[in-house]
Design a protein around this motif. Structure first.
Motif, PDB file in Angstrom:
ATOM      1  N   MET A  94      36.538 -45.012  13.575  1.00 21.40           N
ATOM      2  CA  MET A  94      35.670 -43.935  14.049  1.00 21.40           C
ATOM      3  C   MET A  94      35.583 -43.999  15.573  1.00 21.40           C
ATOM      4  O   MET A  94      35.396 -45.066  16.137  1.00 21.40           O
ATOM      5  CB  MET A  94      34.268 -44.067  13.423  1.00 21.40           C
ATOM      6  N   PRO A  95      35.717 -42.867  16.267  1.00 21.08           N
ATOM      7  CA  PRO A  95      35.635 -42.860  17.733  1.00 21.08           C
ATOM      8  C   PRO A  95      34.314 -43.455  18.213  1.00 21.08           C
ATOM      9  O   PRO A  95      33.289 -43.414  17.519  1.00 21.08           O
ATOM     10  CB  PRO A  95      35.746 -41.365  18.080  1.00 21.08           C
ATOM     11  N   PHE A  96      34.359 -43.978  19.429  1.00 23.42           N
ATOM     12  CA  PHE A  96      33.203 -44.663  20.007  1.00 23.42           C
ATOM     13  C   PHE A  96      31.962 -43.764  20.044  1.00 23.42           C
ATOM     14  O   PHE A  96      30.868 -44.179  19.647  1.00 23.42           O
ATOM     15  CB  PHE A  96      33.569 -45.139  21.419  1.00 23.42           C
ATOM     16  N   THR A  97      32.117 -42.531  20.530  1.00 27.73           N
ATOM     17  CA  THR A  97      30.953 -41.649  20.652  1.00 27.73           C
ATOM     18  C   THR A  97      30.340 -41.336  19.285  1.00 27.73           C
ATOM     19  O   THR A  97      29.113 -41.253  19.145  1.00 27.73           O
ATOM     20  CB  THR A  97      31.348 -40.343  21.354  1.00 27.73           C
ATOM     21  N   TRP A  98      31.182 -41.157  18.258  1.00 26.35           N
ATOM     22  CA  TRP A  98      30.671 -40.906  16.904  1.00 26.35           C
ATOM     23  C   TRP A  98      29.888 -42.117  16.393  1.00 26.35           C
ATOM     24  O   TRP A  98      28.821 -41.958  15.783  1.00 26.35           O
ATOM     25  CB  TRP A  98      31.835 -40.596  15.954  1.00 26.35           C
ATOM     26  N   THR A  99      30.432 -43.310  16.619  1.00 28.83           N
ATOM     27  CA  THR A  99      29.774 -44.536  16.144  1.00 28.83           C
ATOM     28  C   THR A  99      28.378 -44.682  16.743  1.00 28.83           C
ATOM     29  O   THR A  99      27.398 -44.959  16.040  1.00 28.83           O
ATOM     30  CB  THR A  99      30.627 -45.764  16.500  1.00 28.83           C
ATOM     31  N   VAL A 100      28.286 -44.475  18.049  1.00 31.76           N
ATOM     32  CA  VAL A 100      26.989 -44.613  18.720  1.00 31.76           C
ATOM     33  C   VAL A 100      26.030 -43.525  18.274  1.00 31.76           C
ATOM     34  O   VAL A 100      24.837 -43.782  18.043  1.00 31.76           O
ATOM     35  CB  VAL A 100      27.183 -44.577  20.251  1.00 31.76           C
ATOM     36  N   ALA A 101      26.515 -42.276  18.129  1.00 33.15           N
ATOM     37  CA  ALA A 101      25.648 -41.162  17.717  1.00 33.15           C
ATOM     38  C   ALA A 101      25.050 -41.415  16.339  1.00 33.15           C
ATOM     39  O   ALA A 101      23.833 -41.240  16.112  1.00 33.15           O
ATOM     40  CB  ALA A 101      26.444 -39.856  17.718  1.00 33.15           C
ATOM     41  N   VAL A 102      25.893 -41.874  15.394  1.00 37.46           N
ATOM     42  CA  VAL A 102      25.407 -42.149  14.037  1.00 37.46           C
ATOM     43  C   VAL A 102      24.428 -43.320  14.049  1.00 37.46           C
ATOM     44  O   VAL A 102      23.410 -43.312  13.342  1.00 37.46           O
ATOM     45  CB  VAL A 102      26.596 -42.431  13.093  1.00 37.46           C
ATOM     46  N   ARG A 103      24.730 -44.338  14.872  1.00 44.38           N
ATOM     47  CA  ARG A 103      23.832 -45.513  14.949  1.00 44.38           C
ATOM     48  C   ARG A 103      22.469 -45.110  15.480  1.00 44.38           C
ATOM     49  O   ARG A 103      21.438 -45.541  14.955  1.00 44.38           O
ATOM     50  CB  ARG A 103      24.466 -46.581  15.834  1.00 44.38           C
TER      51      ARG A 103
END
Length: 404
Positions: A1-10
């Motif tokens: 999963m792309p970095f920005t997606w990972t942080v957004a979901v977290r």
């Protein structure tokens, strides 16, 4: 999963309570939009169908006779008082050419010649004033009465006639009975009733009598002529503009259903305006809700944002993280809201039904409605996240890390 997606979901998972609350609000807003839009569209289509179920979209006829100014030869002046001439039943001049022109016009799906006039229906000692309507087989493309026949069949061949339920009741008619039709000019003929219809309008059921085009021409002394050309178009709400174009091309007087039902049209437009107003206020409320939640999230996660910036995360990536949160909220809220709207719509249809079993409040759930509402929800999520995302991207890393 792309970095920005990972942080957004977290970030969304860490603020689970806030995420669930904003999802509930967004889903409720989307559900209300879907339900109201489907209900109003269904009601409008039902009203239009009932209105146009008994009339053509456009009716063309010969222009009215106009009085010409009279000259007083003795005084050499034009008379002030001009008497309006009576409007007699007249045939459309060169109607076959006009009919061919109508049928060749783009946007016209059907056109049919008709003869309409007044007469009396007599049986025994009883008589009623009726409106004769002479039609040919092409008229079924304008108004198909076959599904509305309650007894017999729609057959006007030869000396057959089709009458309404109210007229049949008043004169004691059933299929196979004879009825005499007589015009004010003295023309009369005996017809056999082959069908009885019910169009859902008591007055029309009492007045309409359908004959063959040739028989109506003979009774109304309009040999070889027709009094109206009836047209059906593919775009209902462009009927008035089409009527003006057809009038200009044929030189005939053209009246659309929109002109003849002006009050209904005003009601439909008022419903649309009220629906759009409600939707706008719902969208504003949802945007403010998403924005407030994400602004709080920016404040709470200032330290994390500062650390991300210190480790090389660009301003564009930080902004994308919060926009992704808004998009995710909008997307998930749209799915939940559409499911809620479907449940509300289907449940509301079961609350009241007509005598024929059809819903009193029909709900029109279409793919276009879901697509439009989904795009609105997604756009609302992104719009609500834009200001918080911009604020997060502008945070100074050193200040954000020291934030307590």
């Amino acid at each position: 999963m792309p970095f920005t997606w990972t942080v957004a979901v977290r970030f969304l998972r860490e603020g689970r309570a806030q995420t669930l609350l904003i999802l509930a609000g967004l889903a409720t807003g989307v559900g209300v939009i879907v339900f109201l839009s489907a209900l109003i569209t269904g009601l409008q289509e039902s009203l239009v169908d009932r209105t146009l179920g008994t009339q053509a979209h456009i009716v063309l006829r010969q222009p009215d006779d106009v009085a010409r100014p009279q000259l007083d030869r003795g005084a050499g002046l034009v008379l002030d008082r001009i008497q309006r001439p009576e409007q007699r039943l007249r045939s459309i001049l060169a109607w076959p050419q006009s009919l061919a022109l109508l049928r060749a016009t783009p946007g016209v799906t059907a056109a049919s010649p008709t003869v309409a006039g007044a007469a009396f229906a007599l049986k025994g000692a009883a008589n009623r004033s009726v409106a004769l309507r002479g039609v040919d087989p092409s008229y079924r493309a304008i108004l198909d009465l076959a599904p509305r026949i309650t007894e017999g069949a729609f057959d006007v061949a030869g000396t057959n006639a089709v009458v309404g339920t109210e007229l049949a009741h008043e004169l004691g008619l059933t299929t196979g009975d004879k009825v005499r039709l007589q015009t004010p000019a003295g023309q009369n003929e005996v017809f056999t009733v082959t069908g009885i219809f019910d169009v859902g309008n008591k007055d029309l059921n009492l007045r309409w009598v359908f004959l063959s085009l040739r028989n109506a021409q003979t009774l109304l002394d309009l040999a070889g002529g027709v009094s109206t050309l009836e047209v059906k178009v593919d775009r209902l709400f462009e009927a008035e503009a089409m009527a003006q174009r057809l009038a200009a091309r044929t030189g005939l007087q053209a009246d659309s259903w929109m002109k003849l039902n002006a009050q209904l049209l005003v009601g439909l437009r008022s419903q649309n305006s009220s629906s759009y107003m409600i939707q706008v206020f719902i969208i504003i409320a949802v945007v403010l809700g998403i924005a407030s939640v994400l602004v709080v999230s920016v404040v709470q996660k200032s330290r994390e944002i500062g650390i991300l910036r210190a480790f090389g995360t660009s301003r564009e990536q930080v902004m994308r993280i919060f926009l992704l949160q808004g998009g995710l909220l909008g997307g998930v809220g749209a799915v939940l809201g559409m499911a809620l709207g479907i449940v509300l719509g289907l449940f509301f249809q079961t609350l009241a039904t007509n005598p024929d079993g059809s819903p009193t409040f029909p709900v029109n759930l279409t793919p276009w409605l879901f697509l439009r509402t989904g795009l609105i929800a997604l756009g609302t999520g992104l719009l609500g996240a834009w200001l918080p995302a911009r604020r997060a991207a502008r945070l100074d890393p050193a200040v954000a890390i020291r934030h307590d």
